[in-house]
Design a protein around this motif. Structure first.
Motif, PDB file in Angstrom:
ATOM      1  N   MET A  75       8.255 -63.905   2.566  1.00 35.05           N
ATOM      2  CA  MET A  75       7.806 -63.171   1.387  1.00 35.05           C
ATOM      3  C   MET A  75       6.594 -63.831   0.754  1.00 35.05           C
ATOM      4  O   MET A  75       5.731 -63.147   0.198  1.00 35.05           O
ATOM      5  N   GLU A  76       6.488 -65.144   0.837  1.00 35.76           N
ATOM      6  CA  GLU A  76       5.274 -65.819   0.380  1.00 35.76           C
ATOM      7  C   GLU A  76       4.085 -65.438   1.268  1.00 35.76           C
ATOM      8  O   GLU A  76       2.969 -65.234   0.773  1.00 35.76           O
ATOM      9  N   PHE A  77       4.342 -65.312   2.572  1.00 39.23           N
ATOM     10  CA  PHE A  77       3.278 -64.932   3.503  1.00 39.23           C
ATOM     11  C   PHE A  77       2.753 -63.530   3.190  1.00 39.23           C
ATOM     12  O   PHE A  77       1.539 -63.317   3.088  1.00 39.23           O
ATOM     13  N   GLY A  90      -1.622 -56.039  -2.048  1.00 34.07           N
ATOM     14  CA  GLY A  90      -0.502 -55.122  -2.226  1.00 34.07           C
ATOM     15  C   GLY A  90       0.805 -55.617  -1.666  1.00 34.07           C
ATOM     16  O   GLY A  90       1.810 -54.890  -1.706  1.00 34.07           O
ATOM     17  N   GLY A  91       0.828 -56.839  -1.127  1.00 35.03           N
ATOM     18  CA  GLY A  91       2.066 -57.374  -0.577  1.00 35.03           C
ATOM     19  C   GLY A  91       2.567 -56.548   0.592  1.00 35.03           C
ATOM     20  O   GLY A  91       1.792 -55.958   1.350  1.00 35.03           O
ATOM     21  N   ILE A  92       3.879 -56.484   0.754  1.00 35.69           N
ATOM     22  CA  ILE A  92       4.451 -55.762   1.893  1.00 35.69           C
ATOM     23  C   ILE A  92       4.167 -54.265   1.792  1.00 35.69           C
ATOM     24  O   ILE A  92       3.951 -53.587   2.810  1.00 35.69           O
ATOM     25  N   GLU A  93       4.123 -53.736   0.556  1.00 33.94           N
ATOM     26  CA  GLU A  93       3.804 -52.309   0.399  1.00 33.94           C
ATOM     27  C   GLU A  93       2.390 -52.020   0.887  1.00 33.94           C
ATOM     28  O   GLU A  93       2.136 -50.998   1.541  1.00 33.94           O
ATOM     29  N   GLY A  94       1.453 -52.922   0.588  1.00 34.00           N
ATOM     30  CA  GLY A  94       0.084 -52.759   1.061  1.00 34.00           C
ATOM     31  C   GLY A  94      -0.019 -52.848   2.563  1.00 34.00           C
ATOM     32  O   GLY A  94      -0.770 -52.092   3.203  1.00 34.00           O
TER      33      GLY A  94
END
Length: 443
Positions: A310-312, A318-322
């Motif tokens: 999750m840090e990666f 946008g994080g994982i959504e992006g």
């Protein structure tokens, strides 16, 4: 997919808020995946996923901690670490209770847990001989065989829902599923279990699971199991909104964990206490989550690195959504480029593709069997350095003319570049130009 913050009364005391990480650069992405074979155009993330170097290093740290002092690791580190993973999953999938989330090896293991429970319902006469389980014709092969193995041996009946392909809209799937539900209930038979893929594997298409779950409830199906092996990190998951009894997804396919790690969500009910891991070990009887957290001495490190994952992903815009949004947009763009180059078609409309897409191959390649599809895949790998699954679609009775019988399942993940897809395009164009057909391949 929910944002990663505590909710529903769960307090995350494992770590203090950290400053937002530095955005990842293109050169850092290349470095993170530099262990991939650089000679291969790998457009098949769907089969085995991928793991960045940062996460491999984190896994290695967990492995060395165990090897350094196994007793300390077992008594003081393992359970809290798995608990952290479960809490993250709870938030990602919007589960109400932590006890609803167990960590298992893979989606096939999760299926075994659910099916073992269903089998006992037959053996204890809660379900009757001849009662049915419903499964999609395009279900993942291992899960389909698991359903056959458990249900038929217990005296149950298996019904396959035959879905159309190519798919023109989700309504095509809804129609066929409704028809199968009604046929399954003929002659007084009861449908006790429905196994529904969230994203089918081959051919791949997003299934309208929420609507199918509602139909199952309306028709009195006892239990509903969603096989979302490809889902987490690929599309949004909200288990409360979906409403199924069970949901599983692999963490190693699209969420950057090393193989193998997965979760099984089991909706809070009296039935939860009757679920057990197929491997009976010291934690038997302490609840599925605890049973799954210790099935004997093994390497649990793949299940412990989700905090680092999750840090990666937070380093991406946008994080994982992006990541999911960009993967979807790019795979559709590349799929449409290939369709235009080969004058073929997509196997499903863009809105039913996640980070995978089915692309029709030129008819002249002569793909006439599953064997042809496998041999062509091998030919592309060995002669053109392209790794991509090929699907054989048998002609339907009454079809005439030049029918597309071969489709490539392309993926897009953050390590992919446009040249991967150009290499695939050019390889197929060369095969067509050279008059190649699958009949030329040695059987």
């Amino acid at each position: 997919m929910a944002s990663l913050h505590p909710h529903n009364g769960t307090t995350n005391t494992d770590s203090k808020p950290k400053p937002k990480p530095e955005p990842i650069t293109e050169s850092e992405i290349r470095s993170e995946f530099s262990h991939h074979d650089p000679t291969i155009a790998r457009i098949n993330n769907g089969s085995f996923g991928c793991c960045p170097a940062t996460i491999i290093a984190a896994q290695n740290r967990h492995q060395l901690l165990f090897l350094r002092q196994p007793d300390h690791f077992y008594f003081n580190t393992l359970k809290p670490s798995i608990l952290r993973t479960r809490r993250l999953i709870q938030t990602l999938i919007n589960a109400d209770h932590l006890d609803e989330v167990s960590i298992v090896d893979n989606a096939t293991t999760a299926a075994a847990i659910v099916l073992q429970n269903i089998t006992w319902s037959f053996f204890t006469s809660i379900f009757n001989p001849g009662d049915a389980a419903l499964i999609l014709h395009y279900a993942y092969g291992a899960v389909k065989k698991s359903v056959q193995a458990y249900i038929t041996r217990a005296g149950g009946h298996v019904i396959e829902v035959h879905l159309p392909f190519p798919v023109r809209s989700s309504s095509d799937i809804v129609f066929e599923f409704q028809k199968a539900l009604h046929m399954g209930k003929a002659n007084g038979r009861k449908i006790r279990l429905a196994v529904i893929d969230h994203i089918t594997s081959m051919p791949c298409v997003i299934i309208p699971v929420k609507e199918l779950v509602r139909m199952c409830r309306d028709e009195g199906v006892d239990r509903i199991f969603i096989d979302g092996a490809h889902a987490i990190g690929n599309i949004d998951i909200d288990v409360k909104d979906i409403g199924a009894d069970f949901y599983t997804s692999n963490l190693h396919k699209w969420l950057f964990c090393p193989p193998s790690a997965a979760f099984l969500y089991c909706k809070m009910s009296d039935e939860l206490s009757n679920l057990h891991h197929p491997v009976v070990s010291h934690e038997y009887g302490n609840g599925l989550a605890m049973e799954s957290a210790w099935i004997g001495t093994r390497d649990y490190s793949a299940q412990l690195v989700l905090p680092e994952v999750m840090e990666f992903v937070e380093r991406f815009d946008g994080g994982i959504e992006g990541i999911m949004k960009r993967n979807h947009e790019k795979v559709v763009e590349m799929a449409e480029m290939l369709v235009e180059a080969w004058v073929t078609e997509l196997g499903a409309p863009p809105e039913m593709c996640a980070s995978l897409a089915m692309v029709g191959l030129p008819v002249c390649l002569g793909i006439k069997s599953d064997g042809d599809a496998l041999r062509l895949r091998k030919h592309l790998r060995e002669c053109f350095k392209v790794e991509v699954p090929i699907y054989y679609r048998a002609p339907v009775e009454g079809e005439v003319g030049s029918i597309i019988t071969g489709y490539a399942r392309i993926s897009h993940q953050v390590y992919n570049v446009v040249e991967d897809y150009y290499r695939f395009r050019d390889a197929v164009n060369k095969l067509v130009k050279d008059g190649f057909t699958c009949a030329l391949l040695t059987k």
